[in-house]
Design a protein around this motif. Structure first.
Motif, mmCIF file in Angstrom:
data_model
loop_
_atom_site.group_PDB
_atom_site.id
_atom_site.type_symbol
_atom_site.label_atom_id
_atom_site.label_comp_id
_atom_site.label_asym_id
_atom_site.label_seq_id
_atom_site.Cartn_x
_atom_site.Cartn_y
_atom_site.Cartn_z
ATOM 1 N N TRP A 2 0.850 -1.178 0.000
ATOM 2 C CA TRP A 2 0.000 0.000 0.000
ATOM 3 C C TRP A 2 0.892 1.236 0.000
ATOM 4 O O TRP A 2 2.037 1.158 0.435
ATOM 5 C CB TRP A 2 -0.894 0.017 1.232
ATOM 6 N N LEU A 4 0.870 5.695 0.591
ATOM 7 C CA LEU A 4 0.329 7.038 0.787
ATOM 8 C C LEU A 4 1.358 7.995 0.217
ATOM 9 O O LEU A 4 2.510 8.034 0.666
ATOM 10 C CB LEU A 4 0.082 7.324 2.267
ATOM 11 N N SER A 44 -4.578 1.182 -8.382
ATOM 12 C CA SER A 44 -4.917 2.513 -7.868
ATOM 13 C C SER A 44 -5.660 2.443 -6.538
ATOM 14 O O SER A 44 -5.584 3.379 -5.740
ATOM 15 C CB SER A 44 -5.738 3.297 -8.893
ATOM 16 N N THR A 45 -6.338 1.349 -6.268
ATOM 17 C CA THR A 45 -7.051 1.206 -4.998
ATOM 18 C C THR A 45 -6.108 1.051 -3.815
ATOM 19 O O THR A 45 -6.530 1.185 -2.666
ATOM 20 C CB THR A 45 -7.999 -0.006 -5.046
ATOM 21 N N ARG A 48 -2.977 5.956 -2.273
ATOM 22 C CA ARG A 48 -3.721 7.189 -1.986
ATOM 23 C C ARG A 48 -2.780 8.354 -2.271
ATOM 24 O O ARG A 48 -1.691 8.430 -1.705
ATOM 25 C CB ARG A 48 -4.174 7.183 -0.532
ATOM 26 N N ASN A 59 -7.330 15.091 5.671
ATOM 27 C CA ASN A 59 -7.146 13.992 4.723
ATOM 28 C C ASN A 59 -5.942 13.123 5.087
ATOM 29 O O ASN A 59 -5.977 11.903 4.920
ATOM 30 C CB ASN A 59 -6.997 14.520 3.301
ATOM 31 N N ALA A 63 -6.201 9.186 6.088
ATOM 32 C CA ALA A 63 -5.436 8.140 5.416
ATOM 33 C C ALA A 63 -4.624 7.325 6.414
ATOM 34 O O ALA A 63 -4.579 6.092 6.334
ATOM 35 C CB ALA A 63 -4.516 8.757 4.364
ATOM 36 N N TRP A 67 -7.891 4.793 6.560
ATOM 37 C CA TRP A 67 -7.712 4.046 5.311
ATOM 38 C C TRP A 67 -6.619 2.986 5.425
ATOM 39 O O TRP A 67 -6.858 1.808 5.121
ATOM 40 C CB TRP A 67 -7.419 5.010 4.160
#
Length: 95
Positions: A2, A4, A44-45, A48, A59, A63, A67
């Motif tokens: 993942w 960010l 893309s999922t 972030r 935000n 995240a 998220w």
């Protein structure tokens, strides 16, 4: 895996000479690299991207606190990328 990815070039409390020109583009380019098979082929999922006005404290907290914990597992790798000023000194200088 993942990721960010954050990039901020324009800051509301800094004079024009302290603004950055390419931090947001660096973040966008890094996100493109992560999506490329040579960069890991992350969907893309799983990435972030927060740049400029989307890179708000709310935000970022969302995240990091919602998220990512809801998405990434204990054995996952998480990439954090930040391009921008890290701190404003007492004299108003940006670092």
């Amino acid at each position: 895996r993942w990721a960010l990815v954050v990039g901020v070039s324009r800051y509301t409390n800094l004079p024009p000479q302290a603004q950055l020109r390419f931090a947001h583009r660096d973040a966008e380019e890094y996100a493109r690299f992560l999506a490329d098979p040579r960069g890991g082929g992350l969907p893309s999922t799983q990435v972030r991207v927060l740049t400029e006005e989307r890179a708000t404290l709310g935000n970022l907290r969302g995240a990091l606190q919602e998220w990512l914990p809801a998405s990434a597992g204990p054995r996952d790798v998480v990439y954090l990328f930040f391009a921008g000023h890290g701190v404003i000194g007492d004299g108003g200088e940006a670092y």
